[in-house]
Every structure is written in C-alpha cells, then in structure tokens.
Design a protein around this motif. Structure first.
Motif, PDB file in Angstrom:
ATOM      1  N   UNK A 221       0.830  -1.210   0.000  1.00  0.00           N
ATOM      2  CA  UNK A 221       0.000   0.000   0.000  1.00  0.00           C
ATOM      3  C   UNK A 221       0.862   1.257   0.000  1.00  0.00           C
ATOM      4  N   UNK A 222       1.897   1.271   0.835  1.00  0.00           N
ATOM      5  CA  UNK A 222       2.785   2.435   0.891  1.00  0.00           C
ATOM      6  C   UNK A 222       3.490   2.657  -0.447  1.00  0.00           C
ATOM      7  N   UNK A 223       3.936   1.582  -1.077  1.00  0.00           N
ATOM      8  CA  UNK A 223       4.616   1.699  -2.363  1.00  0.00           C
ATOM      9  C   UNK A 223       3.670   2.236  -3.431  1.00  0.00           C
ATOM     10  N   UNK A 224       2.452   1.701  -3.471  1.00  0.00           N
ATOM     11  CA  UNK A 224       1.490   2.130  -4.486  1.00  0.00           C
ATOM     12  C   UNK A 224       1.139   3.606  -4.327  1.00  0.00           C
ATOM     13  N   UNK A 225       0.920   4.046  -3.099  1.00  0.00           N
ATOM     14  CA  UNK A 225       0.558   5.449  -2.865  1.00  0.00           C
ATOM     15  C   UNK A 225       1.744   6.379  -3.102  1.00  0.00           C
ATOM     16  N   UNK A 226       2.942   5.920  -2.753  1.00  0.00           N
ATOM     17  CA  UNK A 226       4.129   6.727  -3.005  1.00  0.00           C
ATOM     18  C   UNK A 226       4.339   6.918  -4.504  1.00  0.00           C
ATOM     19  N   UNK A 227       4.145   5.850  -5.279  1.00  0.00           N
ATOM     20  CA  UNK A 227       4.283   5.963  -6.732  1.00  0.00           C
ATOM     21  C   UNK A 227       3.207   6.880  -7.323  1.00  0.00           C
ATOM     22  N   UNK A 228       2.006   6.809  -6.765  1.00  0.00           N
ATOM     23  CA  UNK A 228       0.923   7.673  -7.257  1.00  0.00           C
ATOM     24  C   UNK A 228       1.254   9.146  -7.020  1.00  0.00           C
ATOM     25  N   UNK A 229       1.811   9.460  -5.862  1.00  0.00           N
ATOM     26  CA  UNK A 229       2.209  10.839  -5.576  1.00  0.00           C
ATOM     27  C   UNK A 229       3.359  11.271  -6.485  1.00  0.00           C
ATOM     28  N   UNK A 230       4.289  10.361  -6.746  1.00  0.00           N
ATOM     29  CA  UNK A 230       5.406  10.667  -7.649  1.00  0.00           C
ATOM     30  C   UNK A 230       4.884  11.029  -9.040  1.00  0.00           C
TER      31      UNK A 230
ATOM     32  N   UNK B  41      11.075  -3.372  -6.234  1.00  0.00           N
ATOM     33  CA  UNK B  41      10.807  -3.848  -4.871  1.00  0.00           C
ATOM     34  C   UNK B  41       9.684  -4.867  -4.808  1.00  0.00           C
ATOM     35  N   UNK B  42       8.631  -4.699  -5.625  1.00  0.00           N
ATOM     36  CA  UNK B  42       7.487  -5.602  -5.517  1.00  0.00           C
ATOM     37  C   UNK B  42       7.805  -7.020  -5.971  1.00  0.00           C
ATOM     38  N   UNK B  43       8.935  -7.214  -6.645  1.00  0.00           N
ATOM     39  CA  UNK B  43       9.310  -8.556  -7.074  1.00  0.00           C
ATOM     40  C   UNK B  43       9.858  -9.387  -5.925  1.00  0.00           C
ATOM     41  N   UNK B  44      10.259  -8.741  -4.838  1.00  0.00           N
ATOM     42  CA  UNK B  44      10.741  -9.474  -3.661  1.00  0.00           C
ATOM     43  C   UNK B  44       9.541  -9.827  -2.794  1.00  0.00           C
ATOM     44  N   UNK B  45       9.139 -11.074  -2.821  1.00  0.00           N
ATOM     45  CA  UNK B  45       7.966 -11.514  -2.061  1.00  0.00           C
ATOM     46  C   UNK B  45       8.127 -12.969  -1.641  1.00  0.00           C
ATOM     47  N   UNK B  46       7.354 -13.343  -0.634  1.00  0.00           N
ATOM     48  CA  UNK B  46       7.418 -14.702  -0.112  1.00  0.00           C
ATOM     49  C   UNK B  46       6.594 -15.642  -0.977  1.00  0.00           C
ATOM     50  N   UNK B  47       7.177 -16.754  -1.445  1.00  0.00           N
ATOM     51  CA  UNK B  47       6.409 -17.724  -2.229  1.00  0.00           C
ATOM     52  C   UNK B  47       5.307 -18.355  -1.386  1.00  0.00           C
ATOM     53  N   UNK B  48       4.215 -18.786  -1.998  1.00  0.00           N
ATOM     54  CA  UNK B  48       3.121 -19.402  -1.225  1.00  0.00           C
ATOM     55  C   UNK B  48       3.572 -20.599  -0.391  1.00  0.00           C
TER      56      UNK B  48
ATOM     57  N   UNK C 133      13.895 -13.934  -2.188  1.00  0.00           N
ATOM     58  CA  UNK C 133      12.986 -14.593  -3.119  1.00  0.00           C
ATOM     59  C   UNK C 133      12.400 -13.550  -4.059  1.00  0.00           C
ATOM     60  N   UNK C 134      12.624 -13.742  -5.355  1.00  0.00           N
ATOM     61  CA  UNK C 134      12.147 -12.795  -6.359  1.00  0.00           C
ATOM     62  C   UNK C 134      11.140 -13.482  -7.286  1.00  0.00           C
ATOM     63  N   UNK C 135      10.037 -12.785  -7.540  1.00  0.00           N
ATOM     64  CA  UNK C 135       9.010 -13.279  -8.454  1.00  0.00           C
ATOM     65  C   UNK C 135       9.306 -12.740  -9.850  1.00  0.00           C
ATOM     66  N   UNK C 136       9.261 -13.629 -10.841  1.00  0.00           N
ATOM     67  CA  UNK C 136       9.561 -13.197 -12.205  1.00  0.00           C
ATOM     68  C   UNK C 136       8.547 -12.184 -12.723  1.00  0.00           C
ATOM     69  N   UNK C 137       7.269 -12.382 -12.403  1.00  0.00           N
ATOM     70  CA  UNK C 137       6.223 -11.462 -12.854  1.00  0.00           C
ATOM     71  C   UNK C 137       5.171 -11.334 -11.768  1.00  0.00           C
ATOM     72  N   UNK C 138       5.317 -10.342 -10.860  1.00  0.00           N
ATOM     73  CA  UNK C 138       4.371 -10.221  -9.743  1.00  0.00           C
ATOM     74  C   UNK C 138       2.964  -9.822 -10.169  1.00  0.00           C
ATOM     75  N   UNK C 139       2.787  -9.371 -11.417  1.00  0.00           N
ATOM     76  CA  UNK C 139       1.471  -8.932 -11.884  1.00  0.00           C
ATOM     77  C   UNK C 139       0.750 -10.016 -12.675  1.00  0.00           C
ATOM     78  N   UNK C 140       1.370 -11.169 -12.829  1.00  0.00           N
ATOM     79  CA  UNK C 140       0.768 -12.244 -13.599  1.00  0.00           C
ATOM     80  C   UNK C 140      -0.432 -12.831 -12.852  1.00  0.00           C
ATOM     81  N   UNK C 141      -1.494 -13.119 -13.604  1.00  0.00           N
ATOM     82  CA  UNK C 141      -2.693 -13.717 -12.996  1.00  0.00           C
ATOM     83  C   UNK C 141      -2.593 -15.239 -12.994  1.00  0.00           C
ATOM     84  N   UNK C 142      -1.643 -15.763 -13.754  1.00  0.00           N
ATOM     85  CA  UNK C 142      -1.421 -17.207 -13.746  1.00  0.00           C
ATOM     86  C   UNK C 142      -0.454 -17.558 -12.622  1.00  0.00           C
TER      87      UNK C 142
END
Length: 482
Positions: free
Chosen positions: A52-61, A169-176, A200-209
């Motif tokens: 949430x903080x990242x998304x709002x910070x980017x929106x302000x940027x 930054x959003x690519x660094x996330x915990x795998x399920x 742990x880095x996700x290749x595509x954090x926006x993927x729906x698959x």
C-alpha cells in the motif's frame, strides 16, 4: 512528642505517576483513538502495508507536483550527473613510492571508466553506471528500497563480464509454499541471527497465472561474494524492508494536491466571462402566441449550458442563471501552501526554501537553508556509496585484477593488501554558491591556514578531480607559451 509521618495522599500518588499522567495517560481525551499497542517491525511493515505504501508513493510521484519536486531535488543533489570514483590506495600498507602510488591510482581510474562510462555495465545494455546510480537511488526513495543483482555475463565485444541488474521492490515476495516458514519474512530469508541469507524474487508479480519464484543467495557459499545489494534506510532494529521516504507525508501531500486542484478549478471557472440571454417566452407558447412544437420543447430541454471565455448562450424559456461569487483567486492560498511546505519539508529534511525553490529571504537565510539541506544530502550520499558504489567497485576490481588488467601484487593472497587497493573516494555535484567571491575567499583562507587541501577544495567547490584540473592547466600553459 514524636512527629507523625506524612501519609501519601491521592494527590501525591497522581504526581508520582509521572509519564502515566502525561504522555502515557489513559484518561485524557486527546489520546482517544491512538493505538497504544507495540508491534514488531515485521508487523508494522507487513506485506499488505508495504504494498500500500509503495502504491501510494508511486501515485504521488506521478501526480503530485510537490512530491515529484522533492524526490527530483534529492536525486539531483545527492547523485547529480553521477558519483565518480577517485582511487586513493592506502600507502601505509602498500608502502609504494609517490610516483608508484599515483601511477596505480590513475590506472585503476582509467580501467574503471572503460566499464562505468559505457552500457557494458548494465545487464539491459541501456544505461551507464552513473545513470544506474540515479535510477537505483530514485527507486529507493519512492519504494523504500532498491535491489541490485551482480551477475557475470560474457558478451561478444565486451571487456568485462560483471553486470548490474536492478530489481523492483514488488518482485521481492514470499512464495506461497514459504508462507508459514518463520525464516522467510516479506521475501527475505533469514538465519537464526536475523541475517539475510537469501532473497525470493518473483519473475512477474502482476501475472494472474501461476507465478514463478527464484531464490538468490545473499552471499556466495564458496567465496562470500555479495550476490544481492539492497539500498534502504533502516528505521528500526531488525528491519528487512524499506519505507518510502514519502510515507509520513502521504496524507498531507494528497490533501494539499486536492486543495490545489480545487483552487485551480475555481480560479479557472471565475475567469470565464459568459453572457446569458434570458428567453422571456411563456412555457405555453412563443412570444407571438404560437404554441411550442414538440421538437422545440425537446431542443430546449436537451440544450447544454456551458461556460467559456467570451461565450454568448441563450437560455431556454423559464430558466435563469444565479451565479455565486467565488472570490478567486484566494489571497490566502500562497500562505497556506507555504505553511504546509514547511511541515512537509521538515519531515523530508528539506527547508521550505529548498523544497519550493523559492529563495526570497536574505543571503544569510538562503545560505543557512542550503547548508541544512546539504547535511542531509551528504548523509544520503554516504549511504548510497556504502550500499551501492563501494560493493560494486570491489566486484569490479576482483575481475580486473584476476584478468590482469590491473597489476596488484598480493591482492588475492592478503586481505589487508586487497583492502588497501580498494580504498577510494566518490565525489559528485557540489552545493553551489550564492556568492562565489566569498566562497573562493574562504577556500583560500582554509588553504593558507592548512585546514584543507587543494584536492578537497576543488572537489567541494566544483566537483572536479584535482589531477584532471592540474593536467588541463599544464596544457593551457603550454598553449599560452607556444
């Protein structure tokens, strides 16, 4: 007669409570609604909070002029056109002659430029080292941190294999499958001493698959080499992820942006000059007693009434315009924005003069504002040098010495010798001068009294390398004598 002992009354007990009667009071209305629960750093900066903080910070940027200006001001002042290397090998360990020391330093800098000033250093082959510096620093401000991988990749026509790969930054996330693992927190795998062992880095954090994750060790198991760099400003002990610099002022910036937009809209509307011609026809017929046809009635009902500069519009029968006086422009607008800028600037360590680029005070006040800002710039510059520039330079030197581009006897055999060759400084943009004559006079006095060196003064005043300035002066002298 024996004296009676003083009894502790209720009043004395109230005074003895100390903080419980002030900042820790549970009865005062002012503290109602304030969360008094202590939480761990991982709870305060959990997965959803971080996103949430990242998304709002980017929106302000992207949409707030004041936020964009503050971040760009930090990037330009801290990094500028890039922090440049100045080799300064430690001669107390190497015991070289003055000429040998100067020769090895010049060679290190020349070899470094072959890599840093080209896109060879970028895994994407689009930016040089100094442009990567700017992007990494700006990303760390907006998102709270920036990750950088240091892979080796051999390409045709390139001299070095070391590359820099920036990771969002959003690519660094915990795998399920690691969600219940207490060692993995927000994408960072820790050991028993809270030391990062892998990311742990996700290749595509926006993927729906189904998402693919990659585990990258923080340090090489055989060599101890840094595989992952992380630029962040820690606020608490045990903190593993960063907080966007705009986090404390997100609400203030958002509300100030809305207020500015409302004032701008009101000023635009009040600047329109529109003439309305009122139709005095009766609703039941025209001025000549003829009934209104169905088509005319439909035209009147569907007619759009718009304001605009110099517009003349006719009103349908029975309609009147009643305009309120918006009293724009608002004379209190500038003072209010300045007051808010002072508070926002205080949170960002930027005096409002610097934040707004408005130096309308005295010379002393303007200089004081610049000096205060540069305290923060230098601090952040030291951070990015320690977290980003120096580790990359170490990896570069390892490859350059291993390939024989730089002769450094004992580099791999003796850790102290290696560190002596790695000793260096980084210099960049200077703070500028309000009155150049005063600044140069002060530099002259420092040199005469032995409080500084020519190399430092040239670096502080102009951001240039002393050796390059001397070499250019010798060329100009020869040309003048020719």
């Amino acid at each position: 007669m024996a004296k009676k002992k003083n009894k502790i009354t209720g009043k004395n007990l109230k005074i003895a409570k100390n903080y419980a009667n002030h900042g820790a009071s549970k009865q005062k209305v002012v503290f109602k609604g304030l969360d008094d629960t202590l939480k761990s750093v991982n709870t305060d900066l959990g997965k959803e909070v971080k996103k949430t903080l990242m998304a709002r910070s980017r929106e302000l940027w992207m949409g707030s002029p004041l936020a964009t200006g503050a971040l760009k001001k930090l990037r330009t002042s801290v990094i500028g056109s890039g922090l440049r290397l100045k080799s300064s090998v430690d001669n107390s360990i190497l015991e070289l002659s003055i000429s040998e020391k100067k020769e090895i330093e010049n060679k290190i800098e020349k070899i470094w430029k072959l890599w840093a000033e080209t896109t060879e250093c970028d895994v994407e082959r689009t930016s040089n080292f100094y442009q990567i510096q700017q992007l990494a620093f700006l990303t760390s401000l907006i998102d709270g941190e920036c990750f950088a991988l240091l892979p080796f990749k051999k390409r045709v026509g390139e001299i070095f294999e070391l590359k820099i790969q920036l990771i969002e930054s959003e690519r660094c996330m915990t795998p399920p499958e690691k969600a219940n693992d207490p060692r993995v927190k927000n994408g960072v795998e820790l050991d028993s001493e809270n030391c990062p062992t892998a990311y742990w880095f996700c290749d595509d954090p926006y993927s729906i698959t189904k998402k693919k994750y990659r585990r990258v060790e923080a340090f090489g198991q055989k060599t101890g080499r840094r595989n992952v760099l992380m630029i962040l400003e820690k606020e608490r002990i045990g903190q593993q992820r960063g907080v966007p610099i705009l986090a404390p002022v997100i609400e203030s910036l958002l509300q100030l942006g809305r207020y500015t937009h409302s004032e701008l809209t009101a000023a635009v509307v009040s600047s329109y000059f529109t003439v309305f011609l009122e139709n005095d026809k009766d609703l039941g017929g025209t001025g000549f007693g003829e009934p209104i046809s169905d088509s005319e009635e439909k035209d009147h009902s569907e007619k759009n009434i718009e304001m605009g500069p110099g517009v003349i519009t006719e009103l349908p029968a029975g309609m009147k315009i009643n305009l309120a006086n918006p009293t724009r422009p608002n004379t209190a607008f500038d003072g209010f924005v300045k007051a808010m800028a002072i508070q926002i600037g205080a949170a960002l360590e930027l005096p409002h003069d610097v934040l707004l680029n408005k130096f309308d005070s005295s010379y002393s006040a303007s200089r004081a504002a610049l000096l205060e800002a540069w305290k923060m710039y230098r601090m952040r510059r030291a951070w990015i040098i320690a977290d980003f520039c120096n580790p990359i330079f170490r990896e570069f030197m390892d490859e350059a010495v291993a390939k024989g581009f730089i002769e450094a006897p004992g580099y791999f055999e003796n850790p102290l010798v290696r560190q002596a060759y790695l000793n260096c400084k980084w210099y960049g943009a200077t703070q500028g001068q309000i009155d150049p004559l005063k600044e140069v006079t002060a530099a002259k006095v420092r040199l005469e009294t032995g409080l500084s060196t020519k190399s430092r003064e040239i670096m502080e005043l102009y951001g240039d390398d002393y050796n390059e300035v001397i070499a250019q002066r010798e060329i100009e002298k020869e040309e003048g004598n020719a």
